[in-house]
Design an enzyme around this catalytic site. Structure first.
Site, PDB file in Angstrom:
ATOM      1  N   GLY A  67       0.764  -1.267   0.070  1.00  0.00           N
ATOM      2  CA  GLY A  67      -0.142   0.137   0.110  1.00  0.00           C
ATOM      3  C   GLY A  67       0.846   1.201  -0.112  1.00  0.00           C
ATOM      4  O   GLY A  67       0.736   2.270  -0.751  1.00  0.00           O
ATOM      5  N   LYS A 104       5.273 -17.629  -0.019  1.00  0.00           N
ATOM      6  CA  LYS A 104       4.205 -18.741   0.131  1.00  0.00           C
ATOM      7  C   LYS A 104       3.901 -19.222  -1.214  1.00  0.00           C
ATOM      8  O   LYS A 104       4.016 -20.624  -1.034  1.00  0.00           O
ATOM      9  CB  LYS A 104       2.964 -18.181   1.103  1.00  0.00           C
ATOM     10  N   GLY A 160      -7.163 -22.090  12.154  1.00  0.00           N
ATOM     11  CA  GLY A 160      -7.896 -22.654  10.912  1.00  0.00           C
ATOM     12  C   GLY A 160      -8.133 -21.373   9.938  1.00  0.00           C
ATOM     13  O   GLY A 160      -9.207 -21.777   8.921  1.00  0.00           O
ATOM     14  N   GLU A 182      -2.989 -23.070   4.620  1.00  0.00           N
ATOM     15  CA  GLU A 182      -1.924 -23.157   3.381  1.00  0.00           C
ATOM     16  C   GLU A 182      -0.903 -23.871   4.028  1.00  0.00           C
ATOM     17  O   GLU A 182      -0.314 -24.625   3.069  1.00  0.00           O
ATOM     18  CB  GLU A 182      -1.823 -21.641   2.825  1.00  0.00           C
ATOM     19  N   ALA A 238      -8.512 -16.020  -2.681  1.00  0.00           N
ATOM     20  CA  ALA A 238      -8.085 -17.130  -2.938  1.00  0.00           C
ATOM     21  C   ALA A 238      -7.492 -17.983  -1.820  1.00  0.00           C
ATOM     22  O   ALA A 238      -6.659 -17.270  -0.930  1.00  0.00           O
ATOM     23  CB  ALA A 238      -7.078 -17.395  -4.282  1.00  0.00           C
ATOM     24  N   HIS A 271     -14.257 -26.840 -23.702  1.00  0.00           N
ATOM     25  CA  HIS A 271     -14.207 -27.977 -23.337  1.00  0.00           C
ATOM     26  C   HIS A 271     -13.020 -28.771 -23.796  1.00  0.00           C
ATOM     27  O   HIS A 271     -12.454 -28.229 -24.926  1.00  0.00           O
ATOM     28  CB  HIS A 271     -15.424 -28.540 -23.969  1.00  0.00           C
TER      29      HIS A 271
HETATM   30  P1  NDP Z   1      -7.155 -15.572   9.821  1.00  0.00           P
HETATM   31  O1  NDP Z   1      -8.044 -14.613  10.465  1.00  0.00           O
HETATM   32  O2  NDP Z   1      -7.555 -15.978   8.340  1.00  0.00           O
HETATM   33  O3  NDP Z   1      -7.215 -17.119  10.778  1.00  0.00           O
HETATM   34  C1  NDP Z   1      -7.011 -16.900  12.107  1.00  0.00           C
HETATM   35  C2  NDP Z   1      -7.332 -18.108  12.687  1.00  0.00           C
HETATM   36  O4  NDP Z   1      -6.998 -18.208  13.971  1.00  0.00           O
HETATM   37  C3  NDP Z   1      -8.927 -18.425  12.800  1.00  0.00           C
HETATM   38  O5  NDP Z   1      -9.038 -20.078  12.392  1.00  0.00           O
HETATM   39  C4  NDP Z   1      -9.368 -18.023  14.421  1.00  0.00           C
HETATM   40  O6  NDP Z   1     -10.204 -18.898  14.535  1.00  0.00           O
HETATM   41  C5  NDP Z   1      -8.004 -18.655  15.114  1.00  0.00           C
HETATM   42  N1  NDP Z   1      -7.630 -17.721  16.237  1.00  0.00           N
HETATM   43  C6  NDP Z   1      -7.715 -16.548  16.493  1.00  0.00           C
HETATM   44  N2  NDP Z   1      -7.478 -16.322  17.696  1.00  0.00           N
HETATM   45  C7  NDP Z   1      -7.365 -17.510  18.223  1.00  0.00           C
HETATM   46  C8  NDP Z   1      -6.901 -18.006  19.639  1.00  0.00           C
HETATM   47  N3  NDP Z   1      -6.588 -16.794  20.464  1.00  0.00           N
HETATM   48  N4  NDP Z   1      -6.772 -19.135  19.961  1.00  0.00           N
HETATM   49  C9  NDP Z   1      -6.830 -20.024  18.967  1.00  0.00           C
HETATM   50  N5  NDP Z   1      -7.179 -20.012  17.706  1.00  0.00           N
HETATM   51  C10 NDP Z   1      -7.506 -18.615  17.309  1.00  0.00           C
HETATM   52  O7  NDP Z   1      -5.789 -15.228   9.985  1.00  0.00           O
HETATM   53  P2  NDP Z   1      -4.306 -15.558   9.501  1.00  0.00           P
HETATM   54  O8  NDP Z   1      -3.404 -15.293  10.472  1.00  0.00           O
HETATM   55  O9  NDP Z   1      -4.584 -17.043   8.869  1.00  0.00           O
HETATM   56  O10 NDP Z   1      -4.355 -14.700   8.286  1.00  0.00           O
HETATM   57  C11 NDP Z   1      -4.271 -13.209   8.494  1.00  0.00           C
HETATM   58  C12 NDP Z   1      -4.839 -12.720   7.421  1.00  0.00           C
HETATM   59  O11 NDP Z   1      -4.110 -12.431   6.260  1.00  0.00           O
HETATM   60  C13 NDP Z   1      -5.938 -13.362   6.528  1.00  0.00           C
HETATM   61  O12 NDP Z   1      -7.290 -12.994   7.332  1.00  0.00           O
HETATM   62  C14 NDP Z   1      -6.080 -12.679   5.252  1.00  0.00           C
HETATM   63  O13 NDP Z   1      -6.695 -11.543   5.157  1.00  0.00           O
HETATM   64  C15 NDP Z   1      -4.661 -12.568   4.965  1.00  0.00           C
HETATM   65  N6  NDP Z   1      -3.915 -13.747   4.327  1.00  0.00           N
HETATM   66  C16 NDP Z   1      -4.469 -13.825   2.814  1.00  0.00           C
HETATM   67  C17 NDP Z   1      -3.893 -14.905   2.174  1.00  0.00           C
HETATM   68  C18 NDP Z   1      -4.593 -15.118   0.757  1.00  0.00           C
HETATM   69  O14 NDP Z   1      -4.923 -14.223   0.224  1.00  0.00           O
HETATM   70  N7  NDP Z   1      -4.349 -16.282   0.183  1.00  0.00           N
HETATM   71  C19 NDP Z   1      -3.104 -15.784   2.707  1.00  0.00           C
HETATM   72  C20 NDP Z   1      -2.529 -15.655   3.963  1.00  0.00           C
HETATM   73  C21 NDP Z   1      -3.104 -14.642   4.523  1.00  0.00           C
HETATM   74  P3  NDP Z   1     -11.871 -18.426  14.382  1.00  0.00           P
HETATM   75  O15 NDP Z   1     -12.115 -19.159  12.820  1.00  0.00           O
HETATM   76  O16 NDP Z   1     -12.678 -19.375  15.398  1.00  0.00           O
HETATM   77  O17 NDP Z   1     -11.837 -17.291  14.701  1.00  0.00           O
END
Ligand code: NDP
Length: 452
Positions: free
Chosen positions: A15, A50, A176, A182, A341, A436
């Protein structure tokens, strides 16, 4: 007299770099400070490295499929150090492109941490110098969230995983979301035995339920142990490795534990209070649609604002800011219907409303769903299937959401995203002649809603 700039950008990620270059192109005198490496999370420890690892990991599937196609691939063996070094060379190349792009645009780059120091002033911590800035853009991104549990310091995050000296035999990954899923998929294919620990009942909470179930099953088939409804409560040293203790009484042994439980905005110690820029409970800078903060003359874009933490979104927010403030062209970044994605294997491509969201907002929703074995799996007798799903508003016939899981889903969703953004109808999808044989042809050949 301290030197003064029309725009001072704090942060050299996606950004900030885009905003600086565009503003300079509009004739502004621009400086950009970066404390680490140019390119930010995306280039240095996110999307780009990644994806390189994902591509490397998928060769494992190709080697496995190859004999059924008549190829003998004897003695295939993976070497982490070779991949890591190749990845590092590519990142160095990209970083220098970012740096050169800034200097070609006439942006002054400053290798230092910079903080706000009252209205119209920025302090450079490397030199202690203070410079003047008529306008400041904060684009400092985010950082992995590390929960406060005993032994958290023994775990790694996505900041460290790319540079491990060697791949562990076993890894426990908590989370999750995007990053956990990933890395679970790519590391398992590179030979690591992965255990995923997730507090919810099914991975990828905000995604369409069919996608979540489809990917969950494919990940389990690939040998990943997924433990749901569980949280890591402590990490301790155990033998030559580590042990993760969970709230369900399990003790999970592994050489590495990776925490991928979300990211937090980088606002600590930035001096936002010296200008009166407010942050929310998570530490994200509060901004209006045009990225203006609550402080006069201060804007913020990208992950530090916690709107939609995606590289292309940060780029657009930065571009819109620069055109609006320094060009004659006001516009804002549209955060609706952003295609996304997840580079799991199989990968996910998704845009628009999930089925559950659509059913909440629209009276009558039709769902079209197809699940089939992609051609690449047929000869090899592999069972993994591809999922293609359309969510349609029956009253207007508009396609509200497209959800894909399988090979090339990310490439496909970029194109389907155009149709959704144009508010295309199901009839218009159907009027498009199929290509196809492809997997994508299912997008235009499904005729019968599943709930009809
Ligand atoms: P996400 O928000 O995608 O996932 C965080 C995960 O951690 C969720 O499953 C959440 O659970 C869990 N969680 C949160 N707090 C706790 C806790 N205190 N204890 C246990 N589990 C917890 O974050 P990521 O870190 O994976 O990625 C960050 C961001 O980066 C993404 O949201 C995305 O915007 C971006 N990103 C994009 C990618 C792409 O475009 N391909 C690739 C990687 C990152 P719950 O679901 O229950 O909240």
């Amino acid at each position: 007299m301290p030197e003064s700039f029309d725009l001072f950008v704090i942060g050299g990620g996606s950004g900030g770099v885009r905003a600086a270059r565009i503003a300079a192109g509009h004739g502004a005198k621009v400086a950009l400070a970066e404390e680490y490496r140019y390119g930010g999370t995306c280039v240095i420890r996110g999307c780009v490295p990644k994806k390189l690892l994902v591509l490397a990991s998928r060769l494992a599937d190709e080697f496995e499929r190859a004999p059924a196609w008549g190829w003998q691939v004897d003695g295939a063996r993976f070497d982490w150090a070779t991949l890591r070094e190749a990845k590092d060379r590519e990142l160095a190349r990209l970083e220098s492109i970012y740096r050169d792009g800034l200097s070609r645009a006439g942006v002054r780059t400053i290798d230092s941490r910079a903080v706000l120091d009252g209205p119209g002033r920025v302090r450079l911590l490397a030199s202690g110098e203070t410079v003047g800035a008529a306008r400041v853009l904060v684009a400092t991104g985010g950082t992995p969230y590390v929960p406060d549990i005993p032994g958290a310091g023994l775990a790694i995050t996505s900041n460290e995983v790319f540079d491990l000296p060697e791949l562990p035999a076993r890894m426990v990954i908590e989370g999750g979301g995007f990053i956990a899923v990933e890395f679970a998929c790519l590391l398992q294919r590179l030979g690591v035995q992965v255990t995923l620990v997730y507090r919810g009942d099914l991975i990828l909470r905000r995604f369409d339920d069919d996608l979540r179930r489809h990917l969950d099953a494919a990940m389990r088939d690939a040998g990943i142990a997924i433990r749901t409804g569980e949280t890591i409560t402590a990490i301790e040293r155990w033998g030559n490795g580590l042990r993760a203790l969970t709230d369900r009484g399990a003790a999970l042994d592994a050489e590495q534990v990776m925490l991928a439980v979300g990211r937090v905005p980088n606002t600590n110690g930035l001096g936002l209070e010296t200008v009166g820029a407010e942050v929310d409970a998570r530490g994200a800078i509060r901004v209006a649609d045009d990225s203006r903060t609550t402080a006069e003359g201060v804007w913020a874009v990208g992950d530090v604002t916690d709107r939609l933490a995606l590289t292309p979104v940060a780029i657009r927010e930065g571009h819109a800011f620069a055109d609006t403030v320094f060009g004659a062209e006001p516009w804002t970044c549209d955060h609706e219907d952003v295609p996304q994605a997840v580079f799991a294997t199989p990968e996910i491509g998704t845009v628009g409303l999930t089925e559950a969201q659509a059913r909440e907002r629209f009276a009558r929703v039709d769902v079209y769903r197809s699940s089939f074995r992609p051609m690449s799996n047929v000869l090899a007798r592999r069972v993994e299937r591809m999922l293609v799903k359309l969510v349609v508003d029956r009253d207007t016939d508009r396609v509200l959401g497209v959800h894909l899981c399988g090979p090339d889903a990310a490439e496909m969703i970029q194109l389907a995203g155009i149709a959704v953004k144009m508010k295309a109808t199901k009839r218009q999808f159907d009027q498009t002649v199929a290509v196809h044989p492809t997997a994508a042809e299912e997008l235009v050949t499904m005729r019968q809603p599943v709930d009809a």
